[in-house]
Scaffold this active site. Sequence first.
Site, PDB file in Angstrom:
ATOM      1  N   HIS A 141     -31.397  16.762  -8.785  1.00  0.00           N
ATOM      2  CA  HIS A 141     -31.733  17.795  -7.807  1.00  0.00           C
ATOM      3  C   HIS A 141     -32.337  17.134  -6.561  1.00  0.00           C
ATOM      4  CE1 HIS A 141     -33.238  21.637  -6.260  1.00  0.00           C
ATOM      5  NE2 HIS A 141     -34.398  21.008  -6.006  1.00  0.00           N
ATOM      6  N   GLU A 198       4.229  29.655   6.673  1.00  0.00           N
ATOM      7  CA  GLU A 198       4.443  29.472   5.233  1.00  0.00           C
ATOM      8  C   GLU A 198       5.428  30.517   4.706  1.00  0.00           C
ATOM      9  OE1 GLU A 198       4.710  28.786   1.382  1.00  0.00           O
ATOM     10  OE2 GLU A 198       3.806  27.368   2.789  1.00  0.00           O
ATOM     11  N   GLY A 226       1.327  24.063   2.457  1.00  0.00           N
ATOM     12  CA  GLY A 226       0.790  23.330   1.317  1.00  0.00           C
ATOM     13  C   GLY A 226      -0.368  22.457   1.756  1.00  0.00           C
ATOM     14  N   GLY A 245       0.808  -1.218   0.000  1.00  0.00           N
ATOM     15  CA  GLY A 245       0.000   0.000   0.000  1.00  0.00           C
ATOM     16  C   GLY A 245       0.831   1.252   0.000  1.00  0.00           C
TER      17      GLY A 245
END
Length: 465
Positions: free
Chosen positions: A444, A206, A185, A40
Amino acid sequence: MKEISCKLLVIGAGPGGYVCAIRAGQLGIDTVIVERSKPGGTCLNVGCIPSKALIHAADEFDKVRHMAGDKAMFGIRVQQPTLDLAATMDWKDGIVDRLNLGVTGLLQKAKVKILEGTAKFRDGKTVLVETETGSQIVRAENIVIATGSAPVELPVLPFGGVVLSSADVLSLREVPRKLVVVGGGYIGLELGTAFAKMGAEVTIVEATEQILPHYDAELVKPVVKRLAELGVNVLVGAKAEGLDDQETGLVISDGGENQRTLPADKILVTVGRRPCTEGLGLEELDLDMAGRFVRIDERCRTSMRGIYAIGDVTGEPMLAHRAMAQGEMVADIIAGGRRVWDKRCIPAVCFTDPEVVSAGLSPAEARAQSIDVKIGQFPFSANGRAMTMAAESGFVRIVARADNHLVLGIQAVGSGVSELSSAFALAIEMGARLEDIAGTIHAHPTRSEAFQEAAFKALGHGLHM
């Protein structure tokens, strides 16, 4: 020393590697896959899946907190809730374990031989695999490098102690009182937002002048607003200089001589990712490189015959779904198929609050290519389903050519918009025009109606605004 011969050897069982191996096995290719940890890769074990589990738990806790006392959100009133982060982490680990077993089962079903160990090239056809039971030599006609990436470590903030990587933070057993996130980020904001909802006092640091610097400012505005509502302190244009002398805070500067210290119980560093190529023995090969990344062509072939590379090890965009698509394609090519990488777009999703999706060209990117564009934008504040879910922040935006209405890009910011990303990508891949989207009946009440309404708006006849 044991020896194995096969037609295909895949190094790395992350999203790209295991998909490549499974598809190859389905095509009857004699396949071996090597993984040094659990199947994984980063995505399943310490990335996409566990982080989204944590984000969901944080969202649910935040909702319940807003029903406590006299707040009575939706008319529901509850007692003040508490969070047992250790139990949350156990729940998250259970999901990861189930998916680990699932990937292993799929590999076995495809008759792929799994080797748990560390791979190192001897030459372009031979790999040494060190396992717990000894060394094995694997000789393969074709080899796929799918070793992924790892968090970048700052020299002034090496991982360890109070300094955490994006993997480390997913193993915390208690919510830190003060959490400083270095890097604004998508990884830093996703995890920072989650911990803010769980009760941590969060500060984002940042270095550039905008969080989510790879997204346009209009998409980022709703995220900035929500962070302020959550009490997250966002510092842009700020540089991390290192720990203070007591290792109880982060020293930051404005890029000049002005410095100050941010108190922190934990410091999460999310400043990017680097390809995992160390110890792989690439020095034994003659591969063309693009900086630290393996250079590939439109069929994921490297400069050496029979050696392919996929996923993060080949550079940006470092996205699991890109790696998966590359892995599936390479398996087909090795089986004799005529395939080439010709994707029109790779959707990117940021699981912040609200979520952000970008597929194809933004308005600025289209104009930079001297394309005259039509833009249609529809706010969720005019969408019935968004109102019923108290999730009215954000919008859907479509960018199309002005001359023939060909859709070039679609962006959205809002609650749950990640689930619209496939529709956005499909429209661009199929060469849809504004009339195609506007003429498709959208159920809808759903958030997806904002997609159709944005197309109507670009055509000059918006219906619900």
